[in-house]
Design a protein around this motif. Structure first.
Motif, PDB file in Angstrom:
ATOM      1  N   GLY A 152     -62.984  48.504   4.855  1.00 33.06           N
ATOM      2  CA  GLY A 152     -63.656  48.896   3.644  1.00 33.06           C
ATOM      3  C   GLY A 152     -64.939  48.858   3.673  1.00 33.06           C
ATOM      4  O   GLY A 152     -65.891  48.251   2.872  1.00 33.06           O
ATOM      5  N   VAL A 153     -65.366  49.573   4.743  1.00 32.31           N
ATOM      6  CA  VAL A 153     -67.333  49.550   5.650  1.00 32.31           C
ATOM      7  C   VAL A 153     -67.304  51.139   6.127  1.00 32.31           C
ATOM      8  O   VAL A 153     -66.689  51.401   6.046  1.00 32.31           O
ATOM      9  N   THR A 154     -68.125  51.219   6.142  1.00 31.41           N
ATOM     10  CA  THR A 154     -68.485  52.886   6.299  1.00 31.41           C
ATOM     11  C   THR A 154     -69.056  52.964   8.035  1.00 31.41           C
ATOM     12  O   THR A 154     -69.109  51.808   8.354  1.00 31.41           O
ATOM     13  N   VAL A 155     -68.708  54.031   8.176  1.00 31.53           N
ATOM     14  CA  VAL A 155     -68.513  54.012   9.858  1.00 31.53           C
ATOM     15  C   VAL A 155     -69.719  53.874  10.077  1.00 31.53           C
ATOM     16  O   VAL A 155     -69.722  52.408  11.454  1.00 31.53           O
ATOM     17  N   SER A 156     -71.002  53.711   9.721  1.00 28.67           N
ATOM     18  CA  SER A 156     -72.306  53.204  10.224  1.00 28.67           C
ATOM     19  C   SER A 156     -72.933  51.694  10.760  1.00 28.67           C
ATOM     20  O   SER A 156     -73.451  51.416  11.393  1.00 28.67           O
ATOM     21  N   ALA A 157     -71.581  51.046   9.271  1.00 28.14           N
ATOM     22  CA  ALA A 157     -71.759  49.157   9.633  1.00 28.14           C
ATOM     23  C   ALA A 157     -71.448  49.364  10.865  1.00 28.14           C
ATOM     24  O   ALA A 157     -71.256  47.858  11.802  1.00 28.14           O
ATOM     25  N   LEU A 158     -69.843  49.817  11.971  1.00 27.60           N
ATOM     26  CA  LEU A 158     -69.268  49.755  13.221  1.00 27.60           C
ATOM     27  C   LEU A 158     -70.753  49.602  13.836  1.00 27.60           C
ATOM     28  O   LEU A 158     -70.249  48.814  14.466  1.00 27.60           O
ATOM     29  N   TYR A 159     -71.520  50.446  14.066  1.00 32.81           N
ATOM     30  CA  TYR A 159     -71.876  50.524  15.091  1.00 32.81           C
ATOM     31  C   TYR A 159     -73.273  49.809  15.349  1.00 32.81           C
ATOM     32  O   TYR A 159     -73.963  49.699  16.508  1.00 32.81           O
ATOM     33  N   ALA A 160     -73.688  48.590  14.509  1.00 34.50           N
ATOM     34  CA  ALA A 160     -74.056  47.220  14.505  1.00 34.50           C
ATOM     35  C   ALA A 160     -73.508  46.734  15.036  1.00 34.50           C
ATOM     36  O   ALA A 160     -74.360  45.851  16.314  1.00 34.50           O
ATOM     37  N   HIS A 161     -72.217  46.928  16.125  1.00 34.16           N
ATOM     38  CA  HIS A 161     -71.655  45.956  16.414  1.00 34.16           C
ATOM     39  C   HIS A 161     -70.749  46.670  17.616  1.00 34.16           C
ATOM     40  O   HIS A 161     -70.546  45.832  18.816  1.00 34.16           O
ATOM     41  N   VAL A 162     -70.530  47.694  17.555  1.00 31.72           N
ATOM     42  CA  VAL A 162     -70.159  48.100  18.647  1.00 31.72           C
ATOM     43  C   VAL A 162     -70.388  50.025  18.765  1.00 31.72           C
ATOM     44  O   VAL A 162     -71.069  50.095  17.762  1.00 31.72           O
ATOM     45  N   SER A 163     -70.855  50.054  20.459  1.00 32.66           N
ATOM     46  CA  SER A 163     -71.794  51.100  20.342  1.00 32.66           C
ATOM     47  C   SER A 163     -70.710  52.542  20.315  1.00 32.66           C
ATOM     48  O   SER A 163     -71.839  53.646  20.328  1.00 32.66           O
TER      49      SER A 163
ATOM     50  N   PRO B 273     -67.534  36.197  -5.002  1.00 35.28           N
ATOM     51  CA  PRO B 273     -67.203  35.840  -3.944  1.00 35.28           C
ATOM     52  C   PRO B 273     -68.158  36.376  -2.806  1.00 35.28           C
ATOM     53  O   PRO B 273     -68.087  37.582  -2.518  1.00 35.28           O
ATOM     54  N   ALA B 274     -68.829  35.893  -2.099  1.00 38.45           N
ATOM     55  CA  ALA B 274     -69.279  36.615  -0.520  1.00 38.45           C
ATOM     56  C   ALA B 274     -68.653  37.291   0.589  1.00 38.45           C
ATOM     57  O   ALA B 274     -67.457  36.621   0.671  1.00 38.45           O
ATOM     58  N   ARG B 275     -68.449  38.195   0.406  1.00 38.25           N
ATOM     59  CA  ARG B 275     -67.523  39.309   1.838  1.00 38.25           C
ATOM     60  C   ARG B 275     -67.511  38.455   2.894  1.00 38.25           C
ATOM     61  O   ARG B 275     -69.017  37.800   3.061  1.00 38.25           O
ATOM     62  N   GLU B 276     -66.552  38.197   3.340  1.00 35.87           N
ATOM     63  CA  GLU B 276     -66.688  38.257   4.989  1.00 35.87           C
ATOM     64  C   GLU B 276     -67.886  39.182   6.013  1.00 35.87           C
ATOM     65  O   GLU B 276     -67.182  40.005   5.255  1.00 35.87           O
ATOM     66  N   PRO B 277     -68.358  38.512   6.601  1.00 37.08           N
ATOM     67  CA  PRO B 277     -69.622  39.515   7.393  1.00 37.08           C
ATOM     68  C   PRO B 277     -68.403  40.277   8.853  1.00 37.08           C
ATOM     69  O   PRO B 277     -67.956  39.550   9.282  1.00 37.08           O
ATOM     70  N   LEU B 278     -69.494  40.872   8.790  1.00 36.46           N
ATOM     71  CA  LEU B 278     -68.741  41.818   9.774  1.00 36.46           C
ATOM     72  C   LEU B 278     -69.146  42.070  10.882  1.00 36.46           C
ATOM     73  O   LEU B 278     -70.284  40.901  11.034  1.00 36.46           O
ATOM     74  N   SER B 279     -67.713  41.587  12.265  1.00 37.16           N
ATOM     75  CA  SER B 279     -68.381  40.799  13.553  1.00 37.16           C
ATOM     76  C   SER B 279     -67.002  41.749  14.346  1.00 37.16           C
ATOM     77  O   SER B 279     -66.311  42.635  13.616  1.00 37.16           O
ATOM     78  N   ARG B 280     -67.694  41.237  15.564  1.00 39.22           N
ATOM     79  CA  ARG B 280     -66.742  42.374  16.666  1.00 39.22           C
ATOM     80  C   ARG B 280     -65.594  41.816  16.953  1.00 39.22           C
ATOM     81  O   ARG B 280     -64.318  43.344  16.942  1.00 39.22           O
TER      82      ARG B 280
END
Length: 259
Positions: free
Chosen positions: A65-76, A29-36
């Motif tokens: 369940g993601v990497t820290v770097s993935a967060l910075y695509a949505h919050v600075s 199943p597709a993982r729910e995309p990361l968002s703010r």
């Protein structure tokens, strides 16, 4: 039935070792995309569990369940995340149209709403005190609060300070409530974390202590011993708010236009 169909061998029944197999998947199943929105929700989860001191980008990433770097695509940054959490407090809230005949009641409703929202999440009062509400999303709320005071007739100098005064009172009161809640939790173990701090036992001890003081040295403490410390945060909040409102009302012009 055609001859071709007649010549087709029938489909054999499933073998015994196939019957208990789950249906073949057509892909994971597709993982729910990361968002703010998901990041902010995860941040609230971490905040409620670990408090503001334990809130970090690494903990939020682990919650998702993601990497820290993935967060910075949505919050600075973490500060950016805290600002988003603060802004989320105002979701779904609309300031009423200013009514000069009901301005005190409207301020009471606003203060009660603000306290309830801050109490929904651990340490939210600390986050609120560190952020000013002058972002594009929150400026309409500031404008509406100023309109409430100015329409009531308060002088501009008083109206300019009144909003900050009310907000500081709400933040400070809830901050104290949170500190007592954490203290009760530490004393009673991890499972003892009531929504409201239970200080009834301490209140009784303090009242008895004040009442036992020498009357000649502490006449006033003895006189109000039963009133200084109460076990009702709601009553304390309402009385403090009433003191502020009556003070603001004293700046309204009287019938002769004098202040």
């Amino acid at each position: 039935m055609t001859d071709a169909a007649a010549d087709t061998p029938p489909t054999p029944p499933p073998s015994p070792w196939d019957r208990k197999r789950p249906a073949r998947s057509h892909g994971a199943p597709a993982r729910e995309p990361l968002s703010r929105e998901r990041i902010v929700e995860a941040a609230f989860t971490v905040l409620d569990r670990q408090g503001l001191d334990g809130l970090s980008m690494r903990q939020v990433a682990a919650e998702l369940g993601v990497t820290v770097s993935a967060l910075y695509a949505h919050v600075s940054s973490k500060d950016d995340l805290l600002e988003l959490m603060y802004t989320r407090l105002f979701d779904g809230f609309t300031m009423p149209a200013p009514d000069p005949e009901r301005w005190q009641e409207q301020v009471r409703e606003y203060a009660h709403w603000g306290r309830r929202r801050l109490l929904e999440h651990r340490d939210m009062a600390r986050i609120s005190m560190a952020h000013v509400p002058f972002t594009a999303e929150l400026l309409p709320h500031v404008e509406a609060l100023l309109a409430m005071f100015r329409t009531a007739g308060l002088p501009d100098r008083i109206a300019a300070e009144a909003g900050d005064l009310i907000s500081t009172y709400i933040d400070g009161f809830v901050l104290e409530e949170g500190m007592w809640r954490d203290r009760v939790a530490r004393q009673g173990g991890d499972d003892a974390a009531p929504d409201r701090p239970d200080v009834s036992g301490m209140a009784e001890q303090m009242q008895e202590y004040f009442a036992s003081l020498p009357a000649e040295d502490f006449p006033h403490l003895r006189a109000v011993a039963g009133l200084m410390v109460t076990d009702s945060s709601d009553d304390r909040f309402d009385i403090g708010l009433e003191i502020i409102l009556r003070g603001l009302a004293s700046y309204l012009p009287d019938e002769r236009g004098e202040r």
